[in-house]
Design an enzyme around this catalytic site. Structure first.
Site, mmCIF file in Angstrom:
data_model
loop_
_atom_site.group_PDB
_atom_site.id
_atom_site.type_symbol
_atom_site.label_atom_id
_atom_site.label_comp_id
_atom_site.label_asym_id
_atom_site.label_seq_id
_atom_site.Cartn_x
_atom_site.Cartn_y
_atom_site.Cartn_z
ATOM 1 N N HIS A 47 0.854 -1.190 0.000
ATOM 2 C CA HIS A 47 0.000 0.000 0.000
ATOM 3 C C HIS A 47 0.889 1.239 0.000
ATOM 4 C CE1 HIS A 47 -3.795 -2.075 1.870
ATOM 5 N NE2 HIS A 47 -3.437 -2.589 0.703
ATOM 6 N N GLU A 49 0.956 3.817 1.805
ATOM 7 C CA GLU A 49 1.460 4.210 3.131
ATOM 8 C C GLU A 49 2.641 3.335 3.553
ATOM 9 O OE1 GLU A 49 -1.646 3.407 2.191
ATOM 10 O OE2 GLU A 49 -3.061 3.875 3.776
ATOM 11 N N CYS A 77 -5.942 1.629 5.907
ATOM 12 C CA CYS A 77 -6.560 0.384 6.353
ATOM 13 C C CYS A 77 -5.953 -0.003 7.706
ATOM 14 C CB CYS A 77 -6.341 -0.715 5.323
ATOM 15 S SG CYS A 77 -4.632 -1.315 5.234
ATOM 16 N N CYS A 80 -2.088 -0.606 7.578
ATOM 17 C CA CYS A 80 -1.292 0.620 7.496
ATOM 18 C C CYS A 80 -1.398 1.425 8.790
ATOM 19 C CB CYS A 80 -1.744 1.455 6.309
ATOM 20 S SG CYS A 80 -1.356 0.683 4.730
#
Ligand SMILES: [Zn+2]
Length: 145
Positions: A47, A49, A77, A80
């Site tokens: 992701h 992040e 999410c 993260c």
């Protein structure tokens, strides 16, 4: 956030879900920027992040990003959010809310959980409509073929 949106646009152009993230140092310098790369890397943890946090930690030579600020175009999410807490990120700015996978204001609400050892200051809804438009256009284009 403008830079995070640029990363999100670049991710969309690569066929990745358009989410972008930027880490800013305590002195206001951008030290990492990334977009989603889950498809390119065959990595469900890639992701925006996570990639930005990894790059920022590498840049500062520490597993902690104390007093750093993370900008993300979409609500992080739970995975993260856990990484953000572990990195001791000082402030989190995010754009669109994510009712499906968000783990900050909904779902797991990682930072409000009693087990959370560190919660950043959270500012939501930053340039949310731009981030939402990117996601909406991306999934609309996908459905359209
Ligand atoms: Zn995530």
């Amino acid at each position: 956030m403008a830079q995070a949106l640029e990363e999100a646009r670049a991710a969309a152009a690569r066929g990745e879900v358009p989410v972008g993230a930027v880490v800013v140092s305590p002195t206001g310098e951008i030290i990492a920027a990334a977009g989603n790369e889950t498809r390119a890397r065959h990595d469900p943890t890639a992701h925006a992040e996570m990639l930005a946090l990894r790059a920022a930690c590498a840049a500062v030579g520490s597993e902690r990003l104390i007093n750093h600020t993370l900008y993300v175009t979409l609500e992080p999410c739970a995975m993260c959010a856990g990484a953000i807490a572990a990195a001791r990120v000082g402030r989190l700015f995010y754009g669109a809310a994510d009712p499906k996978s968000g783990g900050v204001a909904q779902g797991a609400r990682v930072f409000s959980h009693p087990q959370c050892h560190h919660a950043p200051e959270v500012f939501d809804g930053i340039a949310a409509s731009d981030a939402e438009d990117l996601l909406t256009d991306f999934f609309k284009a996908k459905r359209g073929g």
